[in-house]
Motif scaffolding. Structure first.
Motif, mmCIF file in Angstrom:
data_model
loop_
_atom_site.group_PDB
_atom_site.id
_atom_site.type_symbol
_atom_site.label_atom_id
_atom_site.label_comp_id
_atom_site.label_asym_id
_atom_site.label_seq_id
_atom_site.Cartn_x
_atom_site.Cartn_y
_atom_site.Cartn_z
ATOM 1 N N ALA A 152 0.832 -1.207 0.000
ATOM 2 C CA ALA A 152 0.000 0.000 0.000
ATOM 3 C C ALA A 152 0.866 1.256 0.000
ATOM 4 N N ALA A 153 1.929 1.244 0.776
ATOM 5 C CA ALA A 153 2.831 2.399 0.819
ATOM 6 C C ALA A 153 3.502 2.617 -0.534
ATOM 7 N N GLU A 154 3.884 1.527 -1.194
ATOM 8 C CA GLU A 154 4.488 1.631 -2.526
ATOM 9 C C GLU A 154 3.488 2.213 -3.527
ATOM 10 N N LEU A 155 2.232 1.785 -3.423
ATOM 11 C CA LEU A 155 1.212 2.302 -4.331
ATOM 12 C C LEU A 155 1.028 3.801 -4.143
ATOM 13 N N LYS A 156 0.960 4.246 -2.904
ATOM 14 C CA LYS A 156 0.790 5.684 -2.661
ATOM 15 C C LYS A 156 1.969 6.481 -3.208
ATOM 16 N N ASP A 157 3.176 5.945 -3.075
ATOM 17 C CA ASP A 157 4.348 6.619 -3.642
ATOM 18 C C ASP A 157 4.253 6.677 -5.163
ATOM 19 N N ARG A 158 3.774 5.601 -5.773
ATOM 20 C CA ARG A 158 3.629 5.589 -7.223
ATOM 21 C C ARG A 158 2.577 6.602 -7.666
ATOM 22 N N PHE A 159 1.471 6.657 -6.949
ATOM 23 C CA PHE A 159 0.420 7.615 -7.286
ATOM 24 C C PHE A 159 0.923 9.051 -7.177
ATOM 25 N N LYS A 160 1.841 9.293 -6.251
ATOM 26 C CA LYS A 160 2.347 10.651 -6.016
ATOM 27 C C LYS A 160 3.382 11.096 -7.050
ATOM 28 N N ASN A 161 3.906 10.169 -7.821
ATOM 29 C CA ASN A 161 4.998 10.465 -8.751
ATOM 30 C C ASN A 161 4.685 11.737 -9.549
#
Length: 486
Positions: free
Chosen positions: A346-355
């Motif tokens: 989930a943390a990785e997904l949020k980082d990807r969304f923030k790119n």
């Protein structure tokens, strides 16, 4: 200079570690869009660089000429740009050997060639012509109906695959492996049922042969790939020294989980990062419910809130909180996976969304909602309902989709739903006032989209209607702010 040969490259973009012309084509891909070129073709390029083999790709655009017109003058070469906060890098892909545009006869010839050992597909769910309720060919689909009338001269996916397999069977050639790469649950079985069902409508013996001899492995794919723009082509020029009209951009992250069932062999895709497993389903559920589910929720909510890109959604603290809430709720509906921590994912997904470098449009993600919501939102909601878990995150996503289904912004500007069932939605809503309860009831009862267990559950219905009423009465921004405080 137009990019057309590897020796044309003068910039910092990397290039294949093989001579493309030295490798034959062993794969036909149906659906030559940006995602395929950012995902399967990139991994095939890596496989060729590391292990060689006659595994280059014949790419087919079933309807449009645009992609083929861009790639053909470039001998199939194109640049993949990877963007992150640190900047952009480029790699020129040489895996595409030939391109075919809207030419059923040429496509059938490529599929029937004995050198073709794998057929991969990214045509979206509506491109298959399969009725999800029955798993069989949709008799109302015009392409399916036309191909059944002329099975020897097909133009649709089911017709082309079936006709090619019939030709190979008659000639004594081994069947190709069919690898679906669309975001669909159990996509291998989904496509197998469609092809076997299509064949059975006019040749029962052929259908039995396909069922017994053709492999349809499932796969799970993941890589955010925005639509290319003028900025994409400008970056490609800077990195290659060439004009590249087929350049695409994507994120550094990529994932491909594949059921390892390839009787005629396969490329060494593991060198590109592919993971081969016996059962894809658990990985698929994780991606569909967490990444894709959160994507759908933030797409409808973000678009209605005036955020054109995913990165803009993630710059809004209230929406970021709701994305996190949705990811947590979705994770609770999943079975444990070895070596996977859902909180880390989930943390990785949020980082990807923030790119900040990825311009992924919320409107683009919102398209085809009726095709996506069943597996992304309703499936985890059903699990949550059965296990006494929190339904609200899924009810919120559903209410935002219902608001989006009205086809008008809060300022009164109309937009195209870009949904294959848009006409049905319009009919269901025709003449209704802007009343959350009545709109929710109409979409629950008239559209046959939301599963009965949810549609007949009083708590679910009341929650969706209440959220939708809040949106219509107080506005999207106020609803987001209130929801984030819960």
């Amino acid at each position: 200079m137009r990019l057309s040969h590897l020796q044309d490259i003068t910039g910092t973009a990397t290039r294949p570690r093989y001579e493309p012309a030295a490798h034959g084509a062993g794969i036909v891909h149906l659906g030559l869009g940006a995602f395929h070129r950012a995902h399967q073709a990139v991994m095939t390029d890596a496989a060729l660089s590391h292990a060689g083999g006659d595994w280059r790709i014949i790419g087919v655009s079933l309807r449009s000429r645009a992609v083929v017109d861009a790639l053909a003058p470039q001998n199939g070469l194109y640049t993949v740009l990877e963007h992150d906060a640190a900047g952009v890098t480029g790699h020129v892909v040489g895996a595409i050997a030939q391109v075919i545009a809207a030419d059923p006869a040429a496509t059938l010839k490529a599929l029937s060639a004995p050198t073709t050992r794998i057929v991969t597909l990214t045509v979206t769910e509506k491109g298959y012509g399969i009725d999800r309720a029955t798993g069989l060919p949709d008799p109302q689909n015009a392409t399916v109906a036309a191909d059944l009338e002329q099975p020897d001269a097909p133009s649709g996916v089911l017709g082309l695959l079936t006709a090619a397999l019939a030709i190979r069977r008659a000639k004594g050639d081994a069947p190709f492996t069919v690898l679906c790469c669309d975001n669909l649950p159990d996509n291998g079985r989904f496509l197998q049922q469609g092809v076997v069902g299509f064949a059975r409508l006019y040749d029962a013996d052929l259908a039995d042969w396909i069922a017994a001899h053709v492999a349809f492995p499932s796969s799970m794919v993941d890589r955010i790939t925005p639509a290319p723009s003028d900025a994409t082509r400008k970056d490609a020029l800077a990195l290659t020294g060439c004009t590249d009209l087929a350049a695409i951009e994507t994120e550094p992250f990529t994932q491909w989980v594949i059921e390892d069932s390839f009787p005629q062999g396969r490329p060494a895709w593991e060198h590109g990062g592919a993971i081969f497993v016996e059962d894809v389903a658990k990985f698929e559920h994780m991606k569909l419910r967490m990444l894709n589910g959160a994507h759908s929720m933030l797409a409808y909510t973000g678009f209605l809130a005036g955020h054109p890109y995913v990165r803009d959604v993630m710059a809004d603290p209230a929406l970021t909180r709701l994305v996190g809430r949705h990811l947590d709720a979705a994770a609770q509906t999943l079975e444990p996976l070895p070596a996977i921590d859902f909180a880390t994912y989930a943390a990785e997904l949020k980082d990807r969304f923030k790119n900040p470098a990825i311009a992924h449009e919320t409107y683009q993600i919102a398209m085809d909602g009726t095709q996506k919501l069943p597996q992304r939102i309703f499936a985890p909601a059903l699990h949550a309902l059965a296990h006494g878990q929190d339904l609200r995150p899924f009810a919120f996503a559903t209410a935002m989709w219902m608001r989006y289904a009205l086809g008008q912004t809060e300022a009164g500007a109309a937009y195209d739903l870009r949904d294959p069932r848009a006409a049905e939605i319009a009919t269901a809503l025709n003449g209704l006032p802007r009343d959350g309860g009545r709109i929710s009831a109409a979409l629950h009862e008239r559209l046959t989209l939301i599963p009965d267990a949810l549609a007949q559950n009083d708590n679910w219905r009341a929650t969706v209607a209440k959220i939708l009423s809040h949106i219509l009465t107080d506005g999207v921004a106020a609803t987001i702010k209130a929801e984030a405080k819960l």
